[in-house]
Structure formats: structure tokens, C-alpha cells
Design a protein around this motif. Structure first.
Motif, short mmCIF file in Angstrom:
data_model
loop_
_atom_site.label_atom_id
_atom_site.label_comp_id
_atom_site.label_asym_id
_atom_site.label_seq_id
_atom_site.Cartn_x
_atom_site.Cartn_y
_atom_site.Cartn_z
N ASP A 138 30.84 44.37 35.01
CA ASP A 138 30.80 45.30 36.15
C ASP A 138 30.57 44.56 37.46
O ASP A 138 30.77 45.12 38.53
N GLU A 139 30.10 43.32 37.38
CA GLU A 139 29.95 42.50 38.60
C GLU A 139 31.32 41.88 38.89
O GLU A 139 31.70 40.87 38.30
N GLU A 142 38.76 32.66 37.92
CA GLU A 142 39.39 31.62 38.74
C GLU A 142 39.06 30.23 38.22
O GLU A 142 39.92 29.36 38.13
N GLU A 152 32.52 40.25 41.42
CA GLU A 152 32.52 38.87 41.94
C GLU A 152 32.40 37.85 40.83
O GLU A 152 33.08 36.82 40.81
N LEU A 153 31.52 38.20 39.90
CA LEU A 153 31.28 37.28 38.79
C LEU A 153 32.55 37.14 37.94
O LEU A 153 32.98 36.02 37.61
N THR A 199 35.35 35.27 39.88
CA THR A 199 35.08 33.84 40.06
C THR A 199 35.23 33.08 38.74
O THR A 199 35.82 32.00 38.68
N LEU A 200 34.68 33.69 37.69
CA LEU A 200 34.76 33.05 36.38
C LEU A 200 36.23 32.90 35.97
O LEU A 200 36.64 31.83 35.46
#
Lengths: 118, 573
Positions: free
Chosen positions: A8-9, A18, A11-12, A15-16
Motif C-alpha cells: 500500500d506504500e 525500479e 513509494e516503496l 522504488t523497489l
């Protein structure tokens, strides 16, 4: 290796994904259980990384539903909520690994490979 | 250390409130006093009632004991005096009967009769013959033979009226006291004469003295006017006027207690000698009569006091011992409560820690991934743009902010472990507590709404304890509702000096049967997951803070817990 990240995050998850892509791992990401189920139905993933606590549908519920569509799906839980009970419940439900956030990316990749081989 | 300090029981100075926990001990000095007064009353009251009753009965018996010898003595003396006077009257009557009037008129014969009387009785002084006209016709004795006319004399009238007369004691020829006995003789020819004899009064004194049995008694004779007819030890000499005027109506024997002018307590026995103006009197100091009897009573009082002291000593011992035991048990209870409260608070924190870890781990994971990405982009030489780098760093900074918000809340909660009263706004306390359940409500889609009505006053209370109270109740509400449920928290004030917080959930509710027990220690419906202490401790804390905790619930509909707190701290109300 093709993986689906469910957290649900946003951004996390992004980023992960990516960072995994930088390591030549194809990673898709979604932010809720429902989206995850849809994706699993549409595509094939070697490993699915699930957050446990999510609004709406929890990680465990999502896993149950995924297992119904793809019983062979390999699932790794990645959670910030580290209670012993959750750990036990996750393992019991058939998850390959139950990992704690934050995690070293190499450790995560190793576990993904390991899960994919199972 | 003084003796009082040494014997004083441990509980005596025990402060009614322990240092900071505010768990109250009982008022032991008060309990001790009540127990002592109650037990002593029950134990001593019958003893005292028995003593008063026995004392009353004893006094009654004592009075009888005191009256009886006096009454006996007075009666005997009266009989002797009556008999003494009767003998003299009988002698005169015999002489009147045995002689002819003409015999008396012969001086030699008359003197002979007096001589015979003197030889028989000794105390006769003179003898007179008075004819029916009241003229003295013959006289024998130490004086001369004056022609006397007694027609108007009081004694003459009386003897004519009653046939016999005994007169008061008066001074005789040579100044010595004498009294008169006169008898009237009616002759066959219708004439009459009177024989009148003077008798030495000292014979009466001697007779009384000879009858005296108790040296302490003062025995004497008074006449109808209270004039002493014989000498008295207490009231003066013969012919003195005494202040004793026994009731004239009572011809019978009389014994009574009285106090004389000098305040001396006396017992007086009197009896009228019938047919005479004489009244025999005996007076005895009460103390002399009671001496032996009072000693017995004194012993009895000493015995009573000694037994009361013994009973009291035993009661004080037993009561002190019992209260001491309760005190020791209560001290243990307070210590256990301390532990339980502390354990409960730590358990609450423990329960929170898993959630808190999640809240911190998520931003940490973001920091981890963002910084990892930064490193990847630099090390892999992927052409990191300035905008991208700033975006990554901003994301890291915002995650750090998220972490610090959580740690601050947690530290705030831990800081309030120590009891401290301060002025607080309840809404702030509620909001602080809700931080800990914010994510859970999000994950479980539970709507939590806080409504603060207008006009809420700040209250003086302990934040740490209130946080524990609200966290316990809100945690229970979360446990009661299903995912997607609703919890309404309303702050309002129905009374100017009180503020209430109601926490309403639409969860499972509590059955009527369970509702009766929810504040009982160790009562739990959560099975192994609950200690059964949460609500019990919550209830205890609210009470300690001077507030009230009410609960309304309906099975299947939900529950409302209402905490009402005073504006001022409990001790100030």
C-alpha cells in the motif's frame, strides 16, 4: 525473473521495482490486494511479494485468493508488522518466506530466486 | 524513642494515600477506634449494668442492716422507760388505794410513806397530797408545808382529766432536775384526792446509760418542744433547746437519716414514751455504722475497676492484633495492585509495539529503498538527474518525518508513566491515544470520529493514567467491531464541573450477563488473549481520579463506555 510487488506504500513499491529493474529483474507493482489479483490473473509471475497490512484486503486474504487462481504461485511476505502470530500465520498459509522491512535488496533477490526454485 | 512510640502499632501513622500511585489504604486508626469502642461497649456494658444493679440492691440491704440495730435498741429502751415509769405510777396508785385520806393528813404517817417509797425505789424526792379543790393538804420532803393552791396549774387540770400525769423535767428544790408523777384517786363517797411525787431525773439518765449498747450512739430524752430532758453528747446539756424536732404525728418508732447543721451525716432513731411528754432519741454518725459495710463496697468497686481494666487490656490487644493483620494484608494488596497496574501498562505498550514497529518500519523501508536507489543510480552510472536526486532525498526526508512523529507519540506515552496532575484538555489526550490506533483503523476501514461539543473546560487530572484509560477502552472497541465498523468518540459537559467522554462502537456488544461482571478482576471474554484486568484497572483508575465509568451495551448492537471526570483533582473537590 518476473515479480509482482504488492504494497500500500506506493513509494516503496515503485522504488523497489525500479531498483529490481536496475538488476534486470522485471518487476510490476500494485498498491492493493484487488489489483494484485487482477494482475495475477492477467500475467504470470515467478514470485509475488506481498505486504501483510493493507487497507481493504490484507496480505493473507490476497494470498488465499491468488492461490485459488494460481495454486503454484510463489509468495513472499514483506512486512513492517513483525508479530510472531503473523509470521506463523503466513508460513502456515503456504508463503515461501516471511521477511521484515526494511530489507537489503540483495537478500530480497536471493530469497526471490530461492522461492522461484521451490 | 518514647514509650508511646514503642507501643504504637505500625498502622497508626500510616498515610492514607501511598506516594504516587494513589491506591488508598484503609483508615486503620479509625477502624481501630471503632472496633475498640464497639467491642468495649459490648463487653463492659453488661458488667456496668450488673454493677449498678448490685450496688442498688446492696445499698438497700445495707440500709436495712443499718436500721435494724437502731430500731431494736430504740424499741428496747422505750420498753424499759415505759416500764420504769409504770412501776412508779403503780406504786403511787397502790399507796392511794392502801391508805385512807385521813392517814395522809397525819404528817408522821405521810413522811413514813415517803420514806418507804425512798427505800423501795430510792429516787423519790417528795410527796404531796392535793384535795379535790386543788389545795395541797399534806407534804413530805425536803421543803416546808406551804399551803398551796394548784387549781389553776396545768398539771392539776391534766391529772383531773386523765387520772394520771407525768410532767417535764424541771429544776427541783436544790436545783437538781426532777420530774413529777401524779395520780388521782376517786373515793367511794364521791370525793377525790391527788398524790403527787417528785422523782430525781438522773435516774432516767442512769437507766438510758445502762441500756446503751454502742459507745458511738448518743442517747437522750427530749420533750415535745425539743428541750433536752437528759444530757446529750451532740446537742448540749439538760434543758438546752435542741434543734431536733421529730415529727410529732409519729408516735411510733422512727428511724431516719439526716444531715445536721455541720453537714455530718447521721442516723436518728426516736420513740415516744406513751403517756409522757418524753421522747427517747438515739443518734449515731452514719460513717460509724457503715464502716465495716463500706469497706466491702470499696473492695467491690476496686474489683470492678480491676476487671474492667483487664477486659480493656485484652480487647486492646485483640483489636490491635486484628487491625494489624488487616493492615499487613492491605499493604500486600496495594503492592500487588501496584504490580498489576504497572504490568497492565507495560502489556498495553507491548501490544502497541507490534503496531508501532509497523509504523516505523514502513518509512524505514522507504528510506532504505530510496537511498539504495540513489546509490544504485550513482554506482551504476545511470545518469542521475538533479531533479530525480532531489525527489529521492525529499522522499527520504518525509519518511524520516513520519518516523519521528511516531517516536514522539510513543515517548509522550512513556513519559506519562509517572503520576502527575496537570491541567489538560481531554480532546488532546484522546487525539494522542488515537495516534496508536490510526493505522489499524485505516487497515481495517474502521471509521473513528471525534466530536468535541462546545464549552468544554480544561480539567486537572493525570495524563498518563487517562491515556491508559482511553487506550484500554478504545482497544476494546477496536476488538469489538468488525472491519469497516464505526467508533464515535464524543466529548461533552452536562454539568459545569464535569467533563464526559463517551466511546460508542457498533461492535458485538456485551450480553446482559457479562455486563454485570465486566469490571470484575480476571473476568475476560477474550479467552487466552485477555488478562481480564483491563477494564478492572480502568475502572479503578477512573475512580481514583474522582471520576465515574458507565457502560451501556446491547448484544449485537454495540457498546458505549462513558468516562466522566471532575474539573478539579479528587482531593480538591
Amino acid at each position: 525473473l518476473k515479480v509482482l510487488l504488492v504494497d500500500d506504500e506506493e513509494e516503496l513499491a515503485a522504488t523497489l521495482a525500479e531498483r529490481l529493474s536496475l538488476r534486470d529483474i522485471e518487476a510490476d507493482w500494485v498498491t492493493c490486494g484487488m489489483d494484485a489479483i487482477t494482475r495475477v490473473g492477467e500475467d504470470t509471475y515467478d514470485v509475488i511479494v506481498l505486504d501483510v497490512k493493507m487497507p481493504g484486503m490484507s496480505g493473507l486474504e490476497t494470498m488465499e485468493k491468488i492461490q485459488k487462481i494460481k495454486p503454484e504461485a510463489k509468495i513472499i511476505f514483506l512486512t513492517g508488522h513483525g508479530s510472531v502470530e503473523d509470521h506463523e500465520a503466513g508460513k502456515k498459509a503456504g508463503a515461501s518466506f516471511y521477511l521484515m522491512k526494511p530489507i537489503d535488496i540483495q537478500v530480497l533477490i536471493d530469497k526471490m530466486h530461492e522461492a522461484a526454485k521451490q | 524513642m518514647s514509650l508511646i512510640e514503642k507501643i504504637k502499632p505500625a498502622f497508626w501513622d500510616e498515610s492514607k494515600t501511598t506516594d504516587d500511585s494513589q491506591i488508598k489504604l484503609f483508615d486503620y486508626a479509625g477502624i481501630w477506634k471503632y472496633a475498640l469502642i464497639g467491642t468495649s461497649t459490648i463487653a463492659l456494658l453488661p458488667l456496668i449494668i450488673m454493677f449498678i444493679y448490685s450496688h442498688y440492691e446492696y445499698k438497700k440491704a445495707l440500709k436495712l442492716e443499718m436500721v435494724s440495730p437502731i430500731s431494736c435498741f430504740v424499741s428496747n429502751t422505750r420498753r424499759s422507760l415505759t416500764s420504769f415509769l409504770s412501776e412508779r405510777k403503780a406504786a403511787l396508785a397502790f399507796i392511794a388505794e392502801d391508805n385512807h385520806l385521813s392517814d395522809f393528813e397525819e404528817h408522821r404517817r405521810f413522811a413514813e410513806i415517803l420514806a418507804n417509797l425512798k427505800s423501795a425505789f430510792g429516787e423519790f424526792v417528795d410527796l404531796s397530797l392535793i384535795d379535790s379543790n386543788g389545795i395541797q393538804r399534806a407534804y413530805a420532803g425536803p421543803g416546808h408545808l406551804p399551803i398551796k393552791d394548784f387549781r389553776d396549774a396545768r398539771w392539776y387540770k391534766k391529772v383531773n382529766e386523765k387520772g394520771v400525769y407525768v410532767g417535764d423535767i424541771t429544776k427541783g428544790f436544790n436545783g437538781s432536775p426532777e420530774f413529777v408523777i401524779a395520780i388521782k384517786k376517786e373515793m367511794d363517797d364521791g370525793r377525790s384526792f391527788i398524790l403527787r411525787a417528785s422523782i430525781k431525773a438522773e435516774t432516767l439518765q442512769d437507766l438510758i446509760r445502762s441500756l446503751a449498747v454502742m459507745p458511738a450512739f448518743d442517747n437522750f430524752i427530749i420533750n415535745e418542744e425539743g428541750v433536752l430532758q437528759t444530757a446529750s453528747r451532740f446537742y448540749g446539756n439538760i434543758f438546752d433547746k435542741s434543734n431536733l424536732l421529730p415529727s410529732r404525728s409519729s408516735a411510733k418508732l422512727e428511724v431516719r437519716e439526716y444531715e445536721d447543721q455541720s453537714g455530718r451525716s447521721l442516723v436518728l432513731g426516736t420513740a415516744l414514751i406513751e403517756g409522757t411528754p418524753f421522747r427517747f432519741v438515739t443518734v449515731a454518725p452514719r460513717d460509724d455504722l457503715m464502716r465495716g459495710l463500706n469497706t466491702t463496697e470499696h473492695r467491690f468497686v476496686v474489683l470492678l475497676i480491676a476487671s474492667m481494666v483487664c477486659v480493656l487490656v485484652v480487647i486492646v490487644g485483640i483489636v490491635t492484633n486484628l487491625v494489624n493483620r488487616i493492615y499487613e494484608a492491605d499493604k500486600r494488596r496495594v503492592a500487588v495492585l501496584h504490580d498489576i497496574q504497572y504490568t497492565n501498562k507495560m502489556a498495553t505498550i507491548g501490544r502497541l509495539s507490534a503496531g508501532v514497529a509497523h509504523e516505523i518500519n514502513n518509512p524505514l523501508a522507504i528510506i532504505n529503498e530510496k537511498s539504495g536507489l540513489l546509490k544504485d543510480l550513482i554506482s551504476m552510472d545511470k545518469g542521475l538527474s538533479k531533479e530525480k536526486a532531489v525527489g529521492i532525498v525529499d522522499s527520504i526526508l518525509s519518511s524520516i518525518e513520519r518516523c519521528s512523529a511516531i517516536t514522539h507519540s510513543l515517548l509522550g506515552f512513556a513519559r506519562h508513566l509517572k503520576v502527575r496532575f496537570e491541567t489538560i484538555h481531554l480532546e488532546n489526550v484522546i487525539r494522542e491515544v488515537l495516534v496508536f490506533v490510526g493505522k489499524e483503523s485505516e487497515y481495517r476501514s474502521i471509521t473513528v470520529e471525534v466530536i468535541a461539543r462546545e464549552g468544554l473546560i480544561p480539567i486537572e487530572s493525570d495524563v498518563g493514567q487517562l491515556e491508559q484509560v482511553f487506550l484500554n477502552i478504545i482497544n476494546n472497541a477496536f476488538a469489538a467491531v468488525d472491519d469497516g465498523g464505526r467508533i464515535d468518540i464524543e466529548l461533552f459537559s452536562e454539568d459545569p464541573e464535569w467533563v464526559s467522554v463517551s466511546i460508542t462502537d457498533n461492535g458485538h456488544g456485551i450480553s446482559e450477563e457479562n455486563l454485570k461482571h465486566i469490571f470484575d478482576p480476571f473476568f475476560s471474554t477474550k479467552g487466552e488473549k485477555g488478562s481480564g484486568l483491563g477494564l478492572s484497572i480502568t475502572y479503578g483508575i477512573v475512580q481514583k481520579l474522582g471520576g465515574k465509568l458507565d457502560v451501556k451495551s446491547k448484544k449485537g448492537k454495540g457498546s458505549t463506555f462513558t468516562v466522566t471526570l471532575p474539573e478539579k483533582r479528587p482531593g480538591d473537590i
